[in-house]
Motif scaffolding. Structure first.
Motif, short mmCIF file in Angstrom:
data_model
loop_
_atom_site.label_atom_id
_atom_site.label_comp_id
_atom_site.label_asym_id
_atom_site.label_seq_id
_atom_site.Cartn_x
_atom_site.Cartn_y
_atom_site.Cartn_z
N GLU A 97 -0.27 10.29 -10.22
CA GLU A 97 -1.21 9.17 -10.19
C GLU A 97 -2.58 9.61 -9.70
OE1 GLU A 97 1.78 8.98 -8.82
OE2 GLU A 97 2.87 7.35 -9.82
N ALA A 98 -2.60 10.46 -8.66
CA ALA A 98 -3.88 10.92 -8.10
C ALA A 98 -4.68 11.68 -9.16
CB ALA A 98 -3.63 11.81 -6.89
N GLY A 99 -3.99 12.50 -9.95
CA GLY A 99 -4.68 13.24 -11.00
C GLY A 99 -5.25 12.33 -12.06
N LEU A 100 -4.50 11.30 -12.43
CA LEU A 100 -4.97 10.37 -13.45
C LEU A 100 -6.11 9.50 -12.95
CD1 LEU A 100 -1.50 9.25 -14.87
CD2 LEU A 100 -3.23 10.56 -16.12
N LEU A 101 -6.05 9.14 -11.65
CA LEU A 101 -7.04 8.21 -11.09
C LEU A 101 -8.24 8.92 -10.47
CD1 LEU A 101 -4.60 5.67 -9.39
CD2 LEU A 101 -5.77 5.45 -11.60
N HIS A 102 -8.20 10.25 -10.44
CA HIS A 102 -9.31 11.05 -9.89
C HIS A 102 -9.52 10.76 -8.40
CE1 HIS A 102 -11.17 11.27 -14.22
NE2 HIS A 102 -9.97 11.82 -14.12
N VAL A 103 -8.41 10.69 -7.66
CA VAL A 103 -8.48 10.50 -6.20
C VAL A 103 -7.64 11.59 -5.55
CG1 VAL A 103 -8.86 8.01 -6.38
CG2 VAL A 103 -6.52 8.91 -6.17
N PRO A 104 -7.86 11.87 -4.26
CA PRO A 104 -7.05 12.89 -3.59
C PRO A 104 -5.58 12.47 -3.49
CG PRO A 104 -9.06 12.41 -2.35
CD PRO A 104 -8.95 11.36 -3.40
N VAL A 105 -4.69 13.44 -3.56
CA VAL A 105 -3.27 13.18 -3.37
C VAL A 105 -3.06 12.59 -1.97
CG1 VAL A 105 -0.97 14.21 -3.18
CG2 VAL A 105 -2.57 15.02 -4.93
N GLY A 106 -2.28 11.53 -1.89
CA GLY A 106 -2.00 10.89 -0.62
C GLY A 106 -2.99 9.83 -0.21
N VAL A 127 0.85 -1.19 0.00
CA VAL A 127 0.00 0.00 0.00
C VAL A 127 0.88 1.24 0.00
CG1 VAL A 127 -1.76 1.29 1.25
CG2 VAL A 127 -1.85 -1.21 1.19
N VAL A 128 0.57 2.19 -0.88
CA VAL A 128 1.35 3.41 -0.99
C VAL A 128 0.40 4.60 -1.07
CG1 VAL A 128 3.26 2.27 -2.19
CG2 VAL A 128 1.42 3.32 -3.51
N PRO A 129 0.86 5.80 -0.70
CA PRO A 129 0.03 7.00 -0.91
C PRO A 129 0.09 7.40 -2.38
CG PRO A 129 2.12 7.60 0.10
CD PRO A 129 2.11 6.11 0.04
N GLN A 149 4.78 -2.64 -13.44
CA GLN A 149 4.57 -1.85 -12.23
C GLN A 149 3.18 -1.23 -12.32
OE1 GLN A 149 7.89 0.82 -12.88
NE2 GLN A 149 9.14 -0.22 -11.36
N SER A 150 2.38 -1.42 -11.27
CA SER A 150 1.01 -0.91 -11.27
C SER A 150 0.74 -0.09 -10.02
CB SER A 150 0.00 -2.07 -11.32
OG SER A 150 0.22 -2.90 -12.43
N VAL A 151 -0.07 0.94 -10.18
CA VAL A 151 -0.63 1.68 -9.05
C VAL A 151 -2.14 1.70 -9.27
CG1 VAL A 151 -0.75 3.87 -7.80
CG2 VAL A 151 1.43 3.10 -8.76
N MET A 152 -2.86 0.97 -8.42
CA MET A 152 -4.30 0.81 -8.58
C MET A 152 -5.04 1.55 -7.48
SD MET A 152 -3.82 -1.12 -11.18
CE MET A 152 -5.48 -1.62 -11.66
N ARG A 153 -6.23 1.99 -7.78
CA ARG A 153 -7.05 2.70 -6.79
C ARG A 153 -7.36 1.81 -5.59
NH1 ARG A 153 -11.83 6.18 -9.51
NH2 ARG A 153 -12.61 5.85 -7.41
N GLY A 154 -7.00 2.29 -4.39
CA GLY A 154 -7.25 1.51 -3.20
C GLY A 154 -8.72 1.37 -2.86
#
Length: 245
Positions: A196-205, A189-191, A227-232
């Motif tokens: 990434e937040a802008g692309l995924l439409h989630v708050p930074v962090g 789990v990462v912030p 390497q993947s960063v997926m919406r938590g």
């Protein structure tokens, strides 16, 4: 209306949490429906706002609701559940959940393999790799950012391919006769960072699920490093455990 029981040893916040959860799981509250305000919940259930807040915080942390500052509290869409499964592409994974997958190519190029990537793919510099970085979407909603690296000697000419709607795995099989056989995937789990937040439409962090996967051919050669960063708030990992005597 279902009233909370003060004669039970179960805390009031937990009773309220379970009451709201039953409404969600029973379909009375649907994805993106707005919940009553904290004041309204406190008044209707005759509890304090602290009790309401604790119930909502637990529901939010477990992914059932989302709280949007200045807008209110909404029912979250169901998470995509990942657990022990076949080695499949994102396209196939979303298809199994009844979702239409699309991609937006962010970057696509051929370059010398960075040291970390070369190590993962067990190739030796100055070997080149094809890099494909995409925003992955399900039913038009951003789900994750994925960067795939493939040894160029396995996929000559792949730089000219288009990956807007098709599956990379399908191309590997149809054009190159390459069939992924096994993979090793790790999660943490990462912030979410600013990009990434802008692309995924989630708050930074906000919590995001980072994954690394190395995919192998049947003969043991490494085919792909991803390497993947997926919406938590849209993914959860489920693992079946068995105790052996």
């Amino acid at each position: 209306m279902t009233f909370l029981r003060r004669d039970l040893p179960v805390p009031l916040y937990h009773q309220l949490k379970m009451l709201i959860l039953r409404e969600i799981e029973g379909g009375h509250l649907k994805p993106d429906d707005q919940l009553p305000t904290e004041d309204q919940l406190a008044q209707s259930h005759k509890v304090s706002k602290i009790t309401v807040r604790q119930a909502l915080q637990e529901l939010a942390s477990e992914g059932y609701i989302r709280r949007q500052q200045g807008l209110g509290t909404f029912v979250q869409r169901p998470r995509v559940q990942q657990g022990p499964r076949e080695l499949t592409s994102f396209t196939d994974e979303m298809r199994r959940h009844g979702l239409a997958s699309t991609s937006r190519v962010l970057e696509q190029d051929v370059s010398d393999a960075p040291p970390e990537v070369a190590t993962k793919l067990t190739i030796h510099p100055p070997a080149q790799v094809f890099r494909l970085r995409r925003l992955r979407l399900a039913n038009g909603e951003p789900m994750g950012v994925q960067t795939a690296y493939l040894p160029l000697d396995l996929v000559p000419g792949i730089g000219d391919a288009r990956f807007v709607g098709g599956s990379l795995y399908e191309l590997l099989q149809s054009r190159y006769g390459l069939h992924p056989a096994t993979a090793r995937e790790t999660y943490c789990v990462v912030p979410a960072g600013r990009e990434e937040a802008g692309l995924l439409h989630v708050p930074v962090g906000s919590p995001a699920m980072a994954a690394e996967r190395v995919t192998f051919l049947a003969d043991g050669r490494a085919l792909e490093y991803v390497q993947s960063v997926m919406r938590g708030d849209r993914y959860r990992i489920v693992v079946d455990l068995t105790r052996h005597a």
